[in-house]
Motif scaffolding. Structure first.
Motif, PDB file in Angstrom:
ATOM      1  N   SER A  40     -25.491  61.215   7.066  1.00 25.50           N
ATOM      2  CA  SER A  40     -24.562  61.951   6.243  1.00 25.50           C
ATOM      3  C   SER A  40     -24.185  63.320   6.975  1.00 25.50           C
ATOM      4  O   SER A  40     -25.170  64.023   7.242  1.00 25.50           O
ATOM      5  N   ALA A  41     -22.874  63.687   7.240  1.00 27.20           N
ATOM      6  CA  ALA A  41     -22.589  64.799   7.918  1.00 27.20           C
ATOM      7  C   ALA A  41     -22.346  65.958   7.148  1.00 27.20           C
ATOM      8  O   ALA A  41     -21.320  66.891   7.548  1.00 27.20           O
ATOM      9  N   GLY A  42     -22.857  66.137   5.842  1.00 27.22           N
ATOM     10  CA  GLY A  42     -22.671  67.107   5.088  1.00 27.22           C
ATOM     11  C   GLY A  42     -21.302  67.169   4.375  1.00 27.22           C
ATOM     12  O   GLY A  42     -20.926  68.310   3.723  1.00 27.22           O
ATOM     13  N   ASP A  43     -20.493  66.091   4.349  1.00 25.41           N
ATOM     14  CA  ASP A  43     -19.193  65.877   3.654  1.00 25.41           C
ATOM     15  C   ASP A  43     -19.415  64.859   2.330  1.00 25.41           C
ATOM     16  O   ASP A  43     -18.138  64.710   1.780  1.00 25.41           O
ATOM     17  N   LEU A  47     -22.700  57.374   5.975  1.00 25.27           N
ATOM     18  CA  LEU A  47     -22.452  56.216   7.013  1.00 25.27           C
ATOM     19  C   LEU A  47     -23.756  55.439   7.159  1.00 25.27           C
ATOM     20  O   LEU A  47     -24.843  55.711   7.171  1.00 25.27           O
ATOM     21  N   ALA A  48     -23.506  54.171   7.183  1.00 24.05           N
ATOM     22  CA  ALA A  48     -24.492  53.132   7.425  1.00 24.05           C
ATOM     23  C   ALA A  48     -24.397  52.280   8.743  1.00 24.05           C
ATOM     24  O   ALA A  48     -23.038  51.836   8.717  1.00 24.05           O
ATOM     25  N   GLY A  49     -25.297  52.310   9.704  1.00 25.98           N
ATOM     26  CA  GLY A  49     -25.238  51.344  10.481  1.00 25.98           C
ATOM     27  C   GLY A  49     -24.713  52.038  11.927  1.00 25.98           C
ATOM     28  O   GLY A  49     -24.147  52.955  11.891  1.00 25.98           O
ATOM     29  N   SER A 101     -17.950  78.340  17.565  1.00 29.94           N
ATOM     30  CA  SER A 101     -19.387  77.934  17.466  1.00 29.94           C
ATOM     31  C   SER A 101     -19.655  77.549  16.053  1.00 29.94           C
ATOM     32  O   SER A 101     -19.145  78.059  14.997  1.00 29.94           O
ATOM     33  N   PHE A 102     -20.301  76.448  15.848  1.00 31.28           N
ATOM     34  CA  PHE A 102     -20.736  76.005  14.630  1.00 31.28           C
ATOM     35  C   PHE A 102     -22.394  75.864  14.668  1.00 31.28           C
ATOM     36  O   PHE A 102     -22.818  75.678  15.739  1.00 31.28           O
ATOM     37  N   GLY A 103     -22.922  75.889  13.402  1.00 25.42           N
ATOM     38  CA  GLY A 103     -24.352  75.556  13.320  1.00 25.42           C
ATOM     39  C   GLY A 103     -24.605  75.201  11.800  1.00 25.42           C
ATOM     40  O   GLY A 103     -23.795  75.443  10.954  1.00 25.42           O
ATOM     41  N   GLY A 104     -25.746  74.932  11.457  1.00 19.23           N
ATOM     42  CA  GLY A 104     -26.376  74.779  10.375  1.00 19.23           C
ATOM     43  C   GLY A 104     -27.681  74.266  10.446  1.00 19.23           C
ATOM     44  O   GLY A 104     -28.752  74.584  11.284  1.00 19.23           O
ATOM     45  N   VAL A 105     -28.360  73.347   9.379  1.00 23.66           N
ATOM     46  CA  VAL A 105     -29.516  72.900   9.399  1.00 23.66           C
ATOM     47  C   VAL A 105     -29.285  71.416   9.336  1.00 23.66           C
ATOM     48  O   VAL A 105     -28.457  70.808   8.667  1.00 23.66           O
ATOM     49  N   THR A 106     -30.272  70.604  10.073  1.00 21.84           N
ATOM     50  CA  THR A 106     -30.330  69.234  10.063  1.00 21.84           C
ATOM     51  C   THR A 106     -31.524  68.773   9.748  1.00 21.84           C
ATOM     52  O   THR A 106     -32.753  69.261  10.199  1.00 21.84           O
TER      53      THR A 106
END
Length: 129
Positions: A40-43, A47-49, A101-106
């Protein structure tokens, strides 16, 4: 399994991930995920597979996302399942002389496959900016 060993496995996995992504090699990138992995991209979508995951990363690469980095905040687990919480950063395509520039937590969970390879089973991130 000790925490140092877990962190070493995570760092190796992150290095392989960043190299594949930053070189635009989505085939190598998706091979780092289990066949039935979820992402999951936070949206709010999941997604699966590998096919769905590869399509997402292809779109990122085609739109100029590059220079991805990961900084491990926490890692743990056992002989079969490990996890990481990390800070991520990346740059987007240059527009009007500016490189965004983008960023966050994963967070990702890796499981050891029958052949001993550590593959991402679940991967989720958010964007802080």
């Amino acid at each position: 399994m000790g925490n140092n060993n877990i962190k070493s496995i995570i760092e190796s996995a992150n290095l392989a991930w960043n190299q594949a992504f930053n070189s635009g090699n989505t085939k190598a990138l998706v091979a780092l995920y289990a066949e039935n992995a979820t992402l999951s991209a936070g949206d709010g979508k999941t997604l699966a597979g590998r096919a769905e995951i590869e399509n997402l990363f292809k779109a990122f690469v085609e739109n100029g996302v590059h220079n991805h980095t990961l900084e491990v905040i926490e890692a743990g687990g056992d002989e079969k399942v490990i996890y990481q919480v990390s800070k991520w950063n990346a740059n987007g395509a240059e527009t009007n002389g500016e490189v965004p520039s983008f960023g966050g937590v994963t967070m990702s969970v890796l499981k050891q496959s029958s052949d001993g390879q550590w593959l991402a089973q679940s991967h989720v991130w958010n964007a802080a900016n």
